[in-house]
Design a protein around this motif. Structure first.
Motif, PDB file in Angstrom:
ATOM      1  N   ASP A   1       9.676  90.308 -50.466  1.00  0.00           N
ATOM      2  CA  ASP A   1       9.610  90.923 -49.142  1.00  0.00           C
ATOM      3  C   ASP A   1       9.090  89.908 -48.128  1.00  0.00           C
TER       4      ASP A   1
ATOM      5  N   ARG B   1      11.686  93.245 -43.305  1.00  0.00           N
ATOM      6  CA  ARG B   1      11.097  94.543 -43.012  1.00  0.00           C
ATOM      7  C   ARG B   1      11.482  94.999 -41.592  1.00  0.00           C
TER       8      ARG B   1
ATOM      9  N   ILE C   1       1.880  90.901 -45.833  1.00  0.00           N
ATOM     10  CA  ILE C   1       2.901  90.914 -46.889  1.00  0.00           C
ATOM     11  C   ILE C   1       2.760  89.688 -47.776  1.00  0.00           C
TER      12      ILE C   1
ATOM     13  N   GLU D   1      -0.598  89.698 -49.840  1.00  0.00           N
ATOM     14  CA  GLU D   1      -0.602  90.569 -51.013  1.00  0.00           C
ATOM     15  C   GLU D   1      -0.056  89.845 -52.241  1.00  0.00           C
ATOM     16  N   HIS D   2       0.999  89.064 -52.066  1.00  0.00           N
ATOM     17  CA  HIS D   2       1.581  88.339 -53.191  1.00  0.00           C
ATOM     18  C   HIS D   2       0.645  87.259 -53.718  1.00  0.00           C
TER      19      HIS D   2
ATOM     20  N   SER E   1      -2.655  93.085 -53.907  1.00  0.00           N
ATOM     21  CA  SER E   1      -2.595  94.082 -52.832  1.00  0.00           C
ATOM     22  C   SER E   1      -3.973  94.593 -52.427  1.00  0.00           C
TER      23      SER E   1
END
Length: 692
Positions: free
Chosen positions: A451, A456, A667, A670-671, A675
């Protein structure tokens, strides 16, 4: 005259031409196309009844029980069931059968694309001023997908948000099952889950497509696309037969009463966007297998243009070379990686024609760049995109490493009213095309390995399918975070800066980096040299390059920091890259600026790195750990190491990483950290986070 006004004038003239009988407004679409058939059947109703009565009671009972058992079996299993389109066969139905069909719940194809279906009716009720939809979202789980999904349904008055069942066209499914039986012994659970989800004609965005599953996604999508082409083509051909029979019977009055809304402004219905020719080669192979065509025209030309050119050598085909690159790099760059191409495919009863003209094609396969160049070459003519009903964007993450503006250029030109009529039969054009509501009926499918914000944004603001949209959710646990791949002992410092809005964020990031981060690096004897600065965006790269160049030109020895640097971008020549790597490794230059795209295309292994600074977290999360492997690369990891050369081992405690981030980097964060940790780093007052 304004093109839109001219087109609407043509529509009005066609609808009100002299001698044309007005359509009855009190009849439904189904009643209109079956009224003639019902009248014909009434003449032979007594004969049909007698024949039915003379049939064996045991046979009738057996047939009924068989039908019931078949229906029960289909509902109680997850096996894919083919949809036999009976569109066009209604003239052979009795009044009782007609009444049964009217009461039957429509399948997804009819519910979504039927001219009198619930989705078309919902769109027709919207005021002309409404250009977008509001959504209600919920979470659910799909079988065989590794993550949960977010399901969004439109908020429309008196609109039934149920998801109608959809099955592939039966003959296309038979071809798919034969293919799957040969390759997998049977369709996989992922095939079935995707076919069920896509068959409802909702928009679908999966940003967690694992490399091992990419082929299965393509197989299911190719089957779904060709099923849609087959259903659409069958409906048009059957309606053509109806009109021809009525014309032959000299019943022009009845022909005028038929309201056959089964077409768009132009023929192309499916658009598939891909990054490279090597992907198009695989897609065309799958589309060919599921096209139901025994003959493929221009196959030799296609193989010549989409395989490697004569004399070209694919280095990644050599196992010795391929072993030095990650699997995703090999999958993306093996074969022909030309990023400018476009191809039309025309499906007929017996043959699939490659390289057909766009206005004669059913499917268009192209790269965003190739399609844009073709449109600009034809003076902006993009009318062939006016009636696209299915958009598939594969490898969106790879396309983002090319030029995202090309993709946006294509998306902006989808489903507009064309500038020319092009011999369109407006009496058969679906109403939502005439009302300029086609974007709300198009199914869009976006696939990506990870993502990222631009993807998005497309999902949130561009997709307006009235059937709804589904997006896979990505939750990264602490064990799955990229940070766990970093060598233990490396010091990692994350510093957050505040940004009031997304538009001011680039300027605030640049200000924070040049005034605070660079000053902090200059104060340390270790981090003031052999420092790699990773810059994901090329625009930020140019801006930072200009700042460092101006600083060094105005530098006063002993008064200002020495920020000598060299740089490598995706536009650097091999000679420039060798020169920059040598200057950085030898210490002649203290800093090395590197763009994420340069690493994506070449997958560098840079030696001499002691400190890694992330101007912004990389879009591809796996790059974070790859960049932090650079300090531990030895000559043995590179090609042709010298036997008499020995490298000193690097102590992880001597390696440091610095990351600059804002809340808009959630985003990517988080990776990298997981998260839960990312949520804490965004929401808490603490601005600096340190990990080892």
């Amino acid at each position: 005259m304004d093109p839109t006004l001219k087109l609407l004038t043509l529509i009005n003239v066609s609808a009100a031409r002299p001698g044309k009988r007005q359509r009855a407004s009190n009849l439904t679409h189904y009643d209109k196309i079956t009224r003639k058939a019902v009248a014909a059947q009434q003449a032979t109703a007594s004969t049909s009844t007698a024949a039915s009565a003379s049939a064996s009671p045991s046979k009738r009972s057996k047939a009924a029980s068989t039908s019931s058992a078949s229906s029960s079996q289909a509902q109680g299993t997850d096996e894919l069931v083919g949809e036999v389109s009976d569109d066009g066969d209604d003239h052979e139905a009795s009044p009782a059968v007609t009444k049964h069909k009217q009461a039957k719940q429509p399948v997804a194809f009819d519910a979504h694309f039927g001219s009198d279906g619930p989705h078309a009716k919902a769109i027709a009720k919207l005021p002309e001023s409404v250009k977008s939809l509001s959504w209600t979202s919920s979470r659910s789980a799909l079988p065989s997908l590794p993550t949960n999904t977010a399901v969004s349904r439109p908020d429309l008055p008196d609109f039934d948000t149920q998801a109608y069942p959809g099955q592939p066209q039966v003959k296309v499914l038979d071809a798919f099952n034969a293919y799957a039986a040969k390759k997998y012994s049977e369709p996989t659970p992922l095939h079935k889950a995707l076919a069920t989800t896509l068959g409802s004609y909702t928009d679908f965005c999966d940003a967690n497509v694992a490399l091992r599953d990419r082929q299965q996604y393509r197989e299911a999508l190719a089957m779904h696309a060709m099923s849609h082409v087959a259903k659409t083509r069958r409906r048009v051909l059957k309606n053509n037969e109806r009109l021809a029979k009525l014309a032959a019977a000299a019943t022009s009055t009845d022909a005028d009463e038929l309201d056959l809304r089964d077409q768009g402004f132009t023929r192309p219905k499916v658009l598939i966007l891909l990054p490279f020719r090597n992907s198009a080669l695989q897609w065309v192979d799958l589309v060919t297998k599921f096209s139901l065509c025994a003959q493929v025209d221009n196959k030799a030309r296609f193989a010549k243009e989409f395989n490697l050119p004569p004399g070209a050598v694919d280095k990644l085909a050599d196992p010795a070379v391929a072993s030095k690159y990650p699997e995703d790099h090999i999958a993306n760059f093996a074969g022909n990686i030309d990023d400018s191409f476009k191809l039309g495919l025309k499906v007929t009863r017996k043959s699939l024609k490659l390289f057909s003209g766009f206005y004669d094609s059913d499917v268009i396969i192209a790269s965003p760049l190739g399609l844009r160049l073709g449109i600009e070459k034809d003076r902006g003519d993009s009318d062939f995109l006016s009636s696209i009903e299915m958009l598939i964007v594969d490898q969106t993450d790879v396309i983002s490493m090319q030029n995202w503006d090309h993709l946006e250029f294509v998306l902006e030109r989808l489903n507009h009213i064309p500038r020319q009529s092009r011999d369109t039969d407006f009496s058969r054009v679906k109403q939502w095309y005439l009302d300029n509501r086609a974007p709300m009926m198009r199914q869009s499918i976006l696939l990506s390995a990870h993502d990222f914000p631009a993807l998005r944004s497309v999902y949130n603001h561009t997709l307006t399918n009235v059937a709804g949209k589904v997006r896979t959710l990505s939750h990264t646990s602490e064990a799955q975070a990229q940070m766990t791949r970093v060598v233990s002992g490396v010091r990692q410092t994350f510093t957050r800066f505040e940004a009031a809005n997304v538009h001011a964020e680039p300027d605030l990031r640049f200000q924070h980096f040049t005034t605070k981060t660079l000053a902090q690096l200059s104060k340390s004897a270790v981090s003031s040299s052999h420092t790699l600065i990773v810059v994901p965006s090329y625009f930020d790269f140019v801006r930072l390059d200009d700042f460092l160049r101006a600083h060094n030109e105005q530098r006063r020895s002993g008064e200002t920091a020495n920020l000598s640097y060299t740089s490598i971008s995706e536009y650097s020549t091999p000679k420039d890259i060798r020169r920059a790597r040598e200057a950085f490794f030898s210490g002649k230059k203290r800093f090395l600026l590197l763009t994420e795209r340069a690493h994506f295309y070449r997958r560098f292994k840079l030696r001499g790195v002691k400190t890694v600074v992330f101007y912004q977290l990389p879009q591809n999360p796996s790059f974070f750990a790859e960049f932090l492997e650079f300090p531990f690369i030895t000559k043995r990891d590179l090609a042709k190491p010298s036997d008499d050369d020995e490298d000193d081992e690097t102590d992880p405690n001597d390696v440091a990483a610095y990351v600059v981030y804002s809340r808009y980097d959630l985003i990517a964060l988080e990776h990298v950290v997981g998260s839960q940790q990312a949520a804490n780093m965004i929401s808490q007052d603490k601005a600096t986070w340190k990990f080892v």
